[in-house]
Design a protein around this motif. Sequence first.
Motif, PDB file in Angstrom:
ATOM      1  N   SER A 128      69.638  10.262  12.257  1.00  0.00           N
ATOM      2  CA  SER A 128      68.207   9.583  10.942  1.00  0.00           C
ATOM      3  C   SER A 128      67.757   8.313  11.287  1.00  0.00           C
ATOM      4  N   ASN A 129      67.019   8.068  11.268  1.00  0.00           N
ATOM      5  CA  ASN A 129      66.176   6.541  11.601  1.00  0.00           C
ATOM      6  C   ASN A 129      66.728   5.675  10.400  1.00  0.00           C
ATOM      7  N   ALA A 130      66.486   4.406  11.054  1.00  0.00           N
ATOM      8  CA  ALA A 130      66.341   3.195   9.083  1.00  0.00           C
ATOM      9  C   ALA A 130      64.888   3.390   8.669  1.00  0.00           C
ATOM     10  N   ASP A 131      64.049   4.167   9.110  1.00  0.00           N
ATOM     11  CA  ASP A 131      62.456   4.003   8.141  1.00  0.00           C
ATOM     12  C   ASP A 131      62.595   4.694   7.176  1.00  0.00           C
ATOM     13  N   GLU A 132      63.692   6.524   7.603  1.00  0.00           N
ATOM     14  CA  GLU A 132      63.647   7.034   6.495  1.00  0.00           C
ATOM     15  C   GLU A 132      65.248   6.986   5.557  1.00  0.00           C
ATOM     16  N   LEU A 133      65.915   6.094   6.328  1.00  0.00           N
ATOM     17  CA  LEU A 133      67.152   5.736   5.283  1.00  0.00           C
ATOM     18  C   LEU A 133      66.853   3.877   3.930  1.00  0.00           C
ATOM     19  N   SER A 134      65.276   3.750   4.570  1.00  0.00           N
ATOM     20  CA  SER A 134      65.427   2.535   3.409  1.00  0.00           C
ATOM     21  C   SER A 134      64.729   3.026   2.349  1.00  0.00           C
ATOM     22  N   THR A 135      64.031   4.114   2.439  1.00  0.00           N
ATOM     23  CA  THR A 135      63.352   5.005   1.336  1.00  0.00           C
ATOM     24  C   THR A 135      64.855   5.881   0.460  1.00  0.00           C
ATOM     25  N   SER A 136      64.946   5.657  -1.025  1.00  0.00           N
ATOM     26  CA  SER A 136      65.205   6.705  -2.279  1.00  0.00           C
ATOM     27  C   SER A 136      65.127   8.948  -1.480  1.00  0.00           C
ATOM     28  N   ALA A 137      63.792   8.744  -1.198  1.00  0.00           N
ATOM     29  CA  ALA A 137      63.629  10.249  -0.446  1.00  0.00           C
ATOM     30  C   ALA A 137      64.577  10.749   0.996  1.00  0.00           C
ATOM     31  N   GLY A 138      64.247   9.287   1.580  1.00  0.00           N
ATOM     32  CA  GLY A 138      64.889  10.001   3.626  1.00  0.00           C
ATOM     33  C   GLY A 138      66.522   9.366   2.577  1.00  0.00           C
ATOM     34  N   LYS A 139      67.226   8.630   2.157  1.00  0.00           N
ATOM     35  CA  LYS A 139      68.678   9.730   1.802  1.00  0.00           C
ATOM     36  C   LYS A 139      68.681  10.283   1.731  1.00  0.00           C
ATOM     37  N   GLU A 140      68.332  11.048   0.011  1.00  0.00           N
ATOM     38  CA  GLU A 140      68.484  12.345  -0.553  1.00  0.00           C
ATOM     39  C   GLU A 140      68.358  13.323   0.527  1.00  0.00           C
ATOM     40  N   SER A 141      67.384  13.334   1.193  1.00  0.00           N
ATOM     41  CA  SER A 141      67.332  13.797   2.691  1.00  0.00           C
ATOM     42  C   SER A 141      67.928  14.037   3.384  1.00  0.00           C
ATOM     43  N   LEU A 142      68.853  12.778   3.631  1.00  0.00           N
ATOM     44  CA  LEU A 142      70.144  12.818   4.451  1.00  0.00           C
ATOM     45  C   LEU A 142      70.800  13.538   4.025  1.00  0.00           C
ATOM     46  N   ARG A 143      71.217  13.062   2.234  1.00  0.00           N
ATOM     47  CA  ARG A 143      72.405  14.201   2.079  1.00  0.00           C
ATOM     48  C   ARG A 143      72.704  15.271   1.790  1.00  0.00           C
ATOM     49  N   THR A 144      71.128  16.286   1.786  1.00  0.00           N
ATOM     50  CA  THR A 144      70.575  17.349   1.810  1.00  0.00           C
ATOM     51  C   THR A 144      71.368  18.078   3.345  1.00  0.00           C
TER      52      THR A 144
END
Length: 178
Positions: free
Chosen positions: A132-148
Amino acid sequence: MADEKDLQIEEGGGKSKKMLFIIIAVVVLAAGGGAFFMMSGDEPPAQEETLAETGAAPAEGAAPEKSASAEIGTALYVGMPRPFVFNVPGASRDRLVQIKVQLLVRGDANEEAAKKHIPLIEGALLGIFATSNADELSTSAGKESLRTKALKEVQDKLIDIEGNKVVERVLFTGFVMQ
């Protein structure tokens, strides 16, 4: 005479302290008793459990989801023993991330399997978190993608070992990025 007046004043103060303690005790007991009756008054009827145990057909008003969830098993949560702490690259600077994870499993057998394979699950999660990277983890969609992605990876690893998915959901119970 001065000693007698001092004694009378002290005795009067002692009685009011005792009365204050008695009043506080009564209030605390009344509040505790009220809370107990409020909590214990909403118990579900035991008939539904008896029907499920005996295998009898549920009544017409019974919801079909009750029997479906009984077949799946009860929801149990398996916590990872320690939070995941890792660095992620960002556009402006690298960031430190801490994620606390719990796994939703169904039934005692899946709970035991998940507990048995915690090192395997931790390795799978670390592999996904490292991509992962910080830019995608700063959004809720990025967190959801990481969780998936984490759920898919954990399920794939456990299918190879156990023969079934074992984990229904990966839950982030704590997420801090600095």
